[in-house]
Design a protein around this motif. Structure first.
Motif, PDB file in Angstrom:
ATOM      1  N   THR A 101       0.743  -1.314  -0.411  1.00 11.99           N
ATOM      2  CA  THR A 101       0.245  -0.098  -0.456  1.00 11.99           C
ATOM      3  C   THR A 101       1.240   0.977  -0.013  1.00 11.99           C
ATOM      4  OG1 THR A 101      -0.170  -0.105   1.969  1.00 11.99           O
ATOM      5  CG2 THR A 101      -1.690  -1.635   1.575  1.00 11.99           C
ATOM      6  N   GLY A 102       2.136   0.765   0.341  1.00 11.75           N
ATOM      7  CA  GLY A 102       3.145   2.193   0.460  1.00 11.75           C
ATOM      8  C   GLY A 102       2.261   2.767   1.961  1.00 11.75           C
ATOM      9  N   TYR A 103       1.471   2.802   2.756  1.00  9.23           N
ATOM     10  CA  TYR A 103       1.291   3.353   3.797  1.00  9.23           C
ATOM     11  C   TYR A 103       2.030   4.535   4.561  1.00  9.23           C
ATOM     12  CZ  TYR A 103      -1.676   4.930   7.444  1.00  9.23           C
ATOM     13  OH  TYR A 103      -2.910   6.635   8.213  1.00  9.23           O
ATOM     14  N   LEU A 122      -6.857  -0.060   4.506  1.00 13.53           N
ATOM     15  CA  LEU A 122      -6.994  -0.035   3.000  1.00 13.53           C
ATOM     16  C   LEU A 122      -6.560  -1.524   2.260  1.00 13.53           C
ATOM     17  CD1 LEU A 122      -3.841   2.411   2.782  1.00 13.53           C
ATOM     18  CD2 LEU A 122      -6.117   2.615   1.597  1.00 13.53           C
ATOM     19  N   LEU A 123      -6.523  -2.283   2.403  1.00 14.73           N
ATOM     20  CA  LEU A 123      -6.414  -3.432   1.246  1.00 14.73           C
ATOM     21  C   LEU A 123      -7.994  -3.911   1.401  1.00 14.73           C
ATOM     22  CD1 LEU A 123      -3.050  -5.557   2.684  1.00 14.73           C
ATOM     23  CD2 LEU A 123      -3.688  -4.550   0.630  1.00 14.73           C
ATOM     24  N   LEU A 175       9.181  -8.516  -1.382  1.00 11.89           N
ATOM     25  CA  LEU A 175       9.361  -8.123   0.078  1.00 11.89           C
ATOM     26  C   LEU A 175      10.647  -7.996   0.373  1.00 11.89           C
ATOM     27  CD1 LEU A 175       6.995 -10.523   1.813  1.00 11.89           C
ATOM     28  CD2 LEU A 175       6.082  -7.077   0.848  1.00 11.89           C
ATOM     29  N   ASN A 176      11.099  -8.809   0.610  1.00  8.49           N
ATOM     30  CA  ASN A 176      12.920  -8.562   0.565  1.00  8.49           C
ATOM     31  C   ASN A 176      14.122  -7.453  -0.289  1.00  8.49           C
ATOM     32  OD1 ASN A 176      15.639  -9.015   1.697  1.00  8.49           O
ATOM     33  ND2 ASN A 176      15.521  -9.710   0.271  1.00  8.49           N
ATOM     34  N   GLU A 177      13.087  -7.176  -1.495  1.00  9.65           N
ATOM     35  CA  GLU A 177      13.888  -6.107  -2.132  1.00  9.65           C
ATOM     36  C   GLU A 177      13.265  -4.575  -1.748  1.00  9.65           C
ATOM     37  OE1 GLU A 177      14.849  -5.240  -6.818  1.00  9.65           O
ATOM     38  OE2 GLU A 177      13.589  -6.810  -6.336  1.00  9.65           O
ATOM     39  N   GLY A 178      12.668  -5.033  -1.686  1.00  6.93           N
ATOM     40  CA  GLY A 178      11.737  -3.765  -1.259  1.00  6.93           C
ATOM     41  C   GLY A 178      12.105  -3.207   0.216  1.00  6.93           C
TER      42      GLY A 178
END
Length: 230
Positions: A101-103, A122-123, A175-178
């Motif tokens: 979401t980038g929240y 949000l999801l 998820l790890n990369e981000g």
């Protein structure tokens, strides 16, 4: 609260011939709560039930599958159980929710009431199907490939969401990369984290993520299902 990841055949899972937190505490079954008196737990009978379930599921999902659902069943394959716990599971799910979401801002500490977290809200409101969340928000992952989480019934007739081991692995890598861009060895070292009340959000997330990562990697290597157990 007991929340675990079971890796192994579904025959063994439903036969109840495996050990977990319940059995180590003296319970006769790895399942909690009252048991159905009509349940089937004979491995021979179960293997036939699982085989029929795979054929039926393959037929219903044929538009989404490059090939029929198939893997080794029975009681011969190795099995393994990893404990996520409520906090580890919540940490992994909140990590996914905030990542897709980038929240902002992320919470400084983990909340046990994470189901009401703003990122989770949000999801629930989002009509689009984010592929990372679709794959994390399942309770059964199968050694096959389809592009999203699918609503279906498990071999016991209970409604579940199911996903692909391969795409869960891709979601974990994303998820790890981000979030950390950590090496495999560093991620696996997070399995040793001992969670306690008051831990920060990132510590909870790293532990939960690490458990998913290790078990998903093993599921890919062994080509066996991975099941959320609680």
């Amino acid at each position: 609260m007991l929340i675990e990841l079971y890796l192994g055949t579904l025959t063994r899972y439903y036969s109840e011939q495996w050990q977990n937190g319940h059995t180590r505490n003296g319970h006769p079954s790895p399942f909690s709560g009252p048991r159905n008196a009509n349940r089937v737990n004979d491995p021979v009978e179960l293997q036939g039930i699982i085989s029929g379930w795979l054929e039926d599921a393959s037929l219903k999902l044929k538009e989404h599958l490059p090939e029929p659902l198939s893997w080794r069943e029975g009681m011969q394959e190795d099995w393994e159980v990893a404990n996520l716990g409520f906090d580890g599971f919540g940490g992994a799910m909140l990590l996914a929710a905030y990542s897709v979401t980038g929240y902002q801002p992320r919470p400084p500490s983990f909340s046990k009431d994470w189901g009401k977290d703003p990122a989770m809200e949000l999801l629930r409101q989002d009509k689009n199907r984010n592929p990372v969340w679709e794959l994390m928000n399942c309770s059964l992952w199968m050694p096959c490939t389809f592009q999203f989480g699918i609503g279906m019934k498990d071999p016991a007739g209970q409604p579940i969401r199911a996903g692909s081991i391969e795409l869960l692995w891709s979601a974990l890598l994303t998820l790890n990369e981000g979030n950390w861009n950590a090496s495999p060895d560093e991620i696996l070292s997070w399995n040793a984290i001992e969670l306690k009340d008051g831990d920060d959000f990132d510590k909870q997330a790293r532990f939960g993520f690490s458990v998913f990562y290790r078990m998903c990697r093993l599921a890919r290597e062994r080509r066996l299902p991975l099941k959320l157990h609680f």
